[in-house]
Scaffold this active site. Structure first.
Site, PDB file in Angstrom:
ATOM      1  N   ARG A  16       0.821  -1.232   0.000  1.00 38.10           N
ATOM      2  CA  ARG A  16       0.000   0.000   0.000  1.00 38.10           C
ATOM      3  C   ARG A  16       0.851   1.278   0.000  1.00 38.10           C
ATOM      4  O   ARG A  16       0.534   2.259   0.657  1.00 38.10           O
ATOM      5  CB  ARG A  16      -0.975  -0.017   1.186  1.00 38.10           C
ATOM      6  CG  ARG A  16      -2.094  -1.027   1.012  1.00 38.10           C
ATOM      7  CD  ARG A  16      -3.059  -0.980   2.178  1.00 38.10           C
ATOM      8  NE  ARG A  16      -2.433  -1.434   3.399  1.00 38.10           N
ATOM      9  CZ  ARG A  16      -2.883  -1.205   4.620  1.00 38.10           C
ATOM     10  NH1 ARG A  16      -3.979  -0.505   4.785  1.00 38.10           N
ATOM     11  NH2 ARG A  16      -2.251  -1.664   5.683  1.00 38.10           N
ATOM     12  N   LYS A 117     -20.228   3.875  -6.959  1.00 39.54           N
ATOM     13  CA  LYS A 117     -19.632   2.584  -7.312  1.00 39.54           C
ATOM     14  C   LYS A 117     -19.338   2.452  -8.804  1.00 39.54           C
ATOM     15  O   LYS A 117     -20.140   2.823  -9.636  1.00 39.54           O
ATOM     16  CB  LYS A 117     -20.590   1.457  -6.919  1.00 39.54           C
ATOM     17  CG  LYS A 117     -20.362   0.901  -5.545  1.00 39.54           C
ATOM     18  CD  LYS A 117     -21.564   0.117  -5.086  1.00 39.54           C
ATOM     19  CE  LYS A 117     -21.753  -1.144  -5.903  1.00 39.54           C
ATOM     20  NZ  LYS A 117     -20.789  -2.206  -5.561  1.00 39.54           N
ATOM     21  N   GLY A 437     -25.790  -0.168  16.187  1.00 43.20           N
ATOM     22  CA  GLY A 437     -24.955  -1.249  16.689  1.00 43.20           C
ATOM     23  C   GLY A 437     -23.622  -0.815  17.260  1.00 43.20           C
ATOM     24  O   GLY A 437     -23.318  -1.059  18.415  1.00 43.20           O
ATOM     25  N   CYS A 521      -8.527   1.313   1.227  1.00 40.99           N
ATOM     26  CA  CYS A 521      -8.477  -0.049   0.717  1.00 40.99           C
ATOM     27  C   CYS A 521      -9.319  -0.951   1.597  1.00 40.99           C
ATOM     28  O   CYS A 521      -9.541  -0.649   2.761  1.00 40.99           O
ATOM     29  CB  CYS A 521      -7.054  -0.576   0.747  1.00 40.99           C
ATOM     30  SG  CYS A 521      -5.945   0.412  -0.227  1.00 40.99           S
ATOM     31  N   CYS A 648     -27.522   0.571   4.938  1.00 35.03           N
ATOM     32  CA  CYS A 648     -27.056   1.953   4.968  1.00 35.03           C
ATOM     33  C   CYS A 648     -26.959   2.538   3.572  1.00 35.03           C
ATOM     34  O   CYS A 648     -25.892   2.772   3.055  1.00 35.03           O
ATOM     35  CB  CYS A 648     -25.734   2.101   5.684  1.00 35.03           C
ATOM     36  SG  CYS A 648     -24.660   0.714   5.598  1.00 35.03           S
ATOM     37  N   GLU A 670     -30.869   4.464   6.020  1.00 33.00           N
ATOM     38  CA  GLU A 670     -30.280   5.804   5.972  1.00 33.00           C
ATOM     39  C   GLU A 670     -31.256   6.741   5.274  1.00 33.00           C
ATOM     40  O   GLU A 670     -31.684   6.471   4.157  1.00 33.00           O
ATOM     41  CB  GLU A 670     -28.971   5.747   5.177  1.00 33.00           C
ATOM     42  CG  GLU A 670     -28.353   7.096   4.982  1.00 33.00           C
ATOM     43  CD  GLU A 670     -27.135   7.058   4.066  1.00 33.00           C
ATOM     44  OE1 GLU A 670     -26.312   6.138   4.194  1.00 33.00           O
ATOM     45  OE2 GLU A 670     -27.042   7.944   3.215  1.00 33.00           O
ATOM     46  N   HIS A 699     -21.944  10.327   9.304  1.00 37.60           N
ATOM     47  CA  HIS A 699     -20.664  10.612   8.641  1.00 37.60           C
ATOM     48  C   HIS A 699     -20.145  11.992   9.007  1.00 37.60           C
ATOM     49  O   HIS A 699     -18.995  12.308   8.779  1.00 37.60           O
ATOM     50  CB  HIS A 699     -20.820  10.520   7.125  1.00 37.60           C
ATOM     51  CG  HIS A 699     -21.245   9.153   6.684  1.00 37.60           C
ATOM     52  ND1 HIS A 699     -22.541   8.856   6.346  1.00 37.60           N
ATOM     53  CD2 HIS A 699     -20.554   8.013   6.555  1.00 37.60           C
ATOM     54  CE1 HIS A 699     -22.616   7.582   6.027  1.00 37.60           C
ATOM     55  NE2 HIS A 699     -21.437   7.045   6.144  1.00 37.60           N
TER      56      HIS A 699
HETATM   57  N1  GLN Z   1     -24.044  -2.813  13.042  1.00 33.70           N
HETATM   58  C1  GLN Z   1     -23.098  -2.152  12.228  1.00 33.70           C
HETATM   59  C2  GLN Z   1     -22.560  -0.916  12.922  1.00 33.70           C
HETATM   60  O1  GLN Z   1     -23.276  -0.296  13.629  1.00 33.70           O
HETATM   61  C3  GLN Z   1     -23.688  -1.755  10.906  1.00 33.70           C
HETATM   62  C4  GLN Z   1     -22.663  -1.130  10.002  1.00 33.70           C
HETATM   63  C5  GLN Z   1     -23.157  -0.850   8.613  1.00 33.70           C
HETATM   64  O2  GLN Z   1     -24.331  -0.863   8.351  1.00 33.70           O
HETATM   65  N2  GLN Z   1     -22.258  -0.582   7.710  1.00 33.70           N
HETATM   66  O3  GLN Z   1     -21.429  -0.526  12.750  1.00 33.70           O
HETATM   67 ZN    ZN Z   2     -25.239   1.246   7.973  1.00 35.46          ZN
END
Ligand code: GLN
Ligand code: ZN
Length: 759
Positions: A16, A117, A437, A521, A648, A670, A699
């Site tokens: 990397r 993407k 989570g 990455c 998400c 989301e 974010h």
């Molecule tokens: N349970 C995961 C977290 O809270 C979910 C992450 C995700 O959706 N990318 O980090």
């Molecule tokens: Zn998520």
């Protein structure tokens, strides 16, 4: 003679190097000059690595993204950036990241280009921006310089260029103008570019038009025709390059466009090759991408030769060989791996090994199989060992998949019945609050994990450290007053790797990094064998967390489809089959949690959407097996156990039916950035179960106000009945710190209280 080439080499470096150089430059610990020297030396290294080939790609390297490079080459820089002071490199990184390394915190930062993407890969490109004022101008110095460098190093350079039609197709109009109006101007830029390339002594140019594997309407087909007929007079040979899929109804068009050659992904479009050979005018060369550029497995060289020999006899010198697509999507060098199990390693090939395979196939075709007899024998041994290994094939796992019954994919009762039993068992207020989570992954947490790996911390002490983290997390949530708690995921490095490490059938690399975007990455786990659940993975942590509180504790798992889509998977059985094995493994974990007394279980399917095929006509095939896998994973529980899922992203319109079929009791999504408008899809579909639309963007470090959350939830309640709404953030909180998380959640909870008392 068969000719060999490559479509693109991974640019991140074996260790990397590109990532680290970029990040140092952004932190201003190295100068622009040092950065550019480091990248020039990486490029040279990569060219030397490809010397076994006849034609070596140049221009495939990028400091951030090849689509962004194309925008700069075409002088298409957003005005908000071009009007700022600074060097070209400053502009470049401002579009890529919203700021240049020279920017101070105040003033100069701008909004970065949108990232999305790259076809169906996990690579993300910067979306070109167009509007009615867009005018192109050619800035090919950087490319010409690279070509010059390559030639000085005796490299047979074949520039790689993103085709004009795909470039337009990937971009977005910022006003209501039509981006195809820009085509004429664009074509003349490419014509100029080709002239410049010819002057630099270039013979072949690889021109990528992967749009040819997507569903194109007449307007876009016409754009392709117009482009290549207008560029027909170009003095160089164009290799029109497609990858990632079949040509289908674009096949005839692809064959007929007036270029010198066509590259086809002979892994994905193998069934079309005979037809293509039939259609292709016999003055054109055909490049077959016979080595899979999307996985890490060795190719069965003998089988490939059996298929290629008659094709070679027919096409002769017109046959070229290459990997199926750019090798951007695989790690660099298998030889770097020192800890892989030797047997499993013997089945694998990374970029360098794949290029050697291309060279071996060419040699066998050019000089007979005897010229590479030993290599072919070695390859056969590896292929046979993999196909017979009982590390790969577990009869019991295959049997269990065969025995899946329809009942396993269904809950005991439909949602209206379940919800009664769940509300009886889990007492929750209106607008219940929860999180997705993860809680902040602090320095201490990461240090503990590191110390466990380097054996500085014993297994036992690590457990104690994590339990302490869990306890802190539970106490914080109680103090805040959340309704449904989580343990916080302190013990997890990554939502897929964590589970993969504990399931049979997975392995992991040390340096198997693949670029996701810019300097970022990922190191996908490798699913090499039949997957099974050998022991409970999360129960101990979850039960411990539950023991600390009277409030309901939500168990937290990663779903089968997400594990599949974020791993390198097997090529010896369909993805759907692997997904079912994963589903059964997750099901075992779900039932273990239920048995241990956990009444709410979330199964994350963050990557469900990512697996959608490029062509819409194939979506249902994927969705059918993916949703079935989720249901098998989720539905082994009693009515009173509440299943949550989380996704998400914010595009549900086109897959809402499938989402409803998942039949999770609660789905969290989301939504905060779309002002709840995406709930329209749920509303129109009369989505029947509960929804937690994210009320703030995790974010961003910004703390959402109580009012903003109330505003969003009121909007949500206009679309979804209030008694079916939950209140939660957009996604997990692991990248935030506690100073951001606490006030944000405080406001979220205050908003929920306000809403439920004003119902
Ligand atoms: N349970 C995961 C977290 O809270 C979910 C992450 C995700 O959706 N990318 O980090
Ligand atoms: Zn998520």
């Amino acid at each position: 003679m068969v000719t060999t080439h490559n479509l693109g080499f991974p640019r991140i470096g074996r260790k990397r190097e590109l990532k680290f150089a970029l990040e140092k430059y952004w932190k201003k610990t190295i100068s622009e000059k040092t950065l550019l020297e480091a990248t020039a030396s990486l490029r040279s290294q990569h060219w030397q690595d490809q010397m076994m080939l006849d034609w070596i790609p140049v221009g495939d390297f990028s400091l951030y993204d090849q689509v962004l490079d194309t925008s700069f080459m075409l002088g298409n820089i957003p005005v908000r950036v071009s009007e700022l002071p600074g060097s070209e490199l400053d502009h470049y990184f401002r579009v890529a990241r919203g700021r240049a390394a020279t920017d101070d915190s105040a003033g100069t930062s701008v909004s970065a280009g949108e990232m999305t993407k790259w076809f169906d890969t996990n690579y993300h490109y910067i979306v070109p921006e167009f509007d009615q004022h867009t005018r192109f101008s050619l800035h090919s110095d950087s490319l010409l310089q690279q070509i010059n460098n390559a030639q000085e190093q005796a490299i047979q350079a074949k520039p790689v260029i993103l085709g004009p039609v795909t470039y337009l197709w990937l971009g977005k109009c910022k006003d209501d103008s039509d981006k195809l109006d820009l085509l004429d101007d664009l074509i003349s830029m490419y014509a100029q570019l080709f002239e410049a390339l010819e002057k630099s002594g270039i013979k072949w140019v690889q021109i990528d038009e992967p749009v040819l594997v997507t569903e194109l309407d007449e307007v876009w087909k016409h754009a392709l025709r117009k482009t290549y007929y207008q560029l027909q007079a170009t003095p160089i040979d164009l290799l029109l390059t497609t990858y990632f899929g079949q040509l289908q109804d674009n096949l005839q068009l692809a064959c007929e466009l007036p270029v010198s050659g066509l590259h086809v992904d002979a892994i994905m479009a193998k069934d079309e090759i005979a037809k293509i050979i039939d259609w292709l005018p016999n003055n054109k060369i055909l490049s077959l991408g016979v080595i899979n550029g999307r996985n890490i497995w060795k190719t069965d060289l003998t089988e490939t030769l059996n298929w290629l020999e008659p094709i070679h006899a027919n096409l002769q010198d017109r046959l070229w060989l290459a990997p199926s697509c750019s090798l951007l999507h695989v790690p660099v060098d298998l030889d770097s791996e020192q800890q892989l199990d030797l047997e499993i390693k013997s089945w694998m090939a990374f970029a360098l090994q794949k290029l050697n395979e291309v060279a071996v196939l060419a040699k066998a075709l050019n000089h007979g199989r005897n010229s590479v007899a030993e290599i072919l024998q070695e390859n056969r041994t590896a292929i046979e060992s993999r196909s017979q290994s009982n590390r790969v094939h577990q009869a019991a796992v295959k049997q269990r998949v065969l025995e899946i019954t329809p009942a396993m994919g269904s809950r005991q009762s439909p949602y209206p019945q379940r919800v009664i039993e769940q509300r009886e068992k889990i007492q929750l207020p209106f607008f219940p609050t929860t999180t997705i989570g993860s809680f902040p992954q602090t320095k201490e947490i990461r240090q503990a994990r590191m110390d466990l790996r380097t054996k500085k911390l014993s297994e036992k002490d690590y457990r104690l450290a994590m339990q302490k983290e869990i306890e802190t997390c539970v106490r914080e949530q109680e103090t805040l007053g959340l309704d449904v708690l989580v343990h916080g995921e302190a013990e997890r490095n990554d939502m897929v790797e964590y589970f993969g490490e504990q399931l049979a059938g997975f392995t992991f690399t040390q340096f198997g990094w693949v670029q996701s975007y810019g300097s970022r990455c990922v190191k996908p786990p490798i699913i090499f064998g039949d997957v099974s659940h050998t022991h409970a993975i999360t129960t101990e942590w979850t039960v411990y967390a539950q023991s600390l509180t009277d409030r309901p504790m939500k168990g937290m798992l990663t779903g089968p489809v997400t594990m599949l889509n974020w791993s390198f998977v097997r090529d010896d059985q369909p993805r759907a089959e692997t997904c079912l094995q994963l589903a059964l493994a997750v099901r075992d974990e779900v039932t273990a949690l239920e048995k241990a007394g956990i009444g709410i279980i979330q199964i994350d399917e963050a990557a469900l959407r990512e697996g959608l095929p490029l062509r819409k006509s194939q979506w249902n095939i994927y969705l059918d097996w993916a949703i079935r896998a989720f249901r098998i994973a989720a539905n082994g529980v009693k009515n009173s156990t509440q299943i949550h899922t989380h996704m998400c992203y914010s595009e549900f319109n086109d897959i809402i039916e499938a989402i409803a079929q998942m039949d999770a009791d609660v789905i969290t999504i989301e939504t905060s950035r779309s002002d709840m408008e995406l709930l329209d899809a749920f509303d129109e579909f009369h989505y029947p179960n509960e929804i937690g639309p994210g009320v703030y963007d995790i974010h961003s470090p910004n703390i959402p106000s109580v009012d903003s959350i109330i505003h969003l939830m009121k909007k949500a309640a206009q679309r979804i009945p209030a008694q079916r709404l939950w209140v939660n953030p957009d996604c997990g909180l692991k990248t935030r710190n506690w100073d951001e998380v606490k006030p944000a959640l405080q406001n979220m909870i205050a908003a929920s209280k306000y809403l439920s008392s004003n119902l």
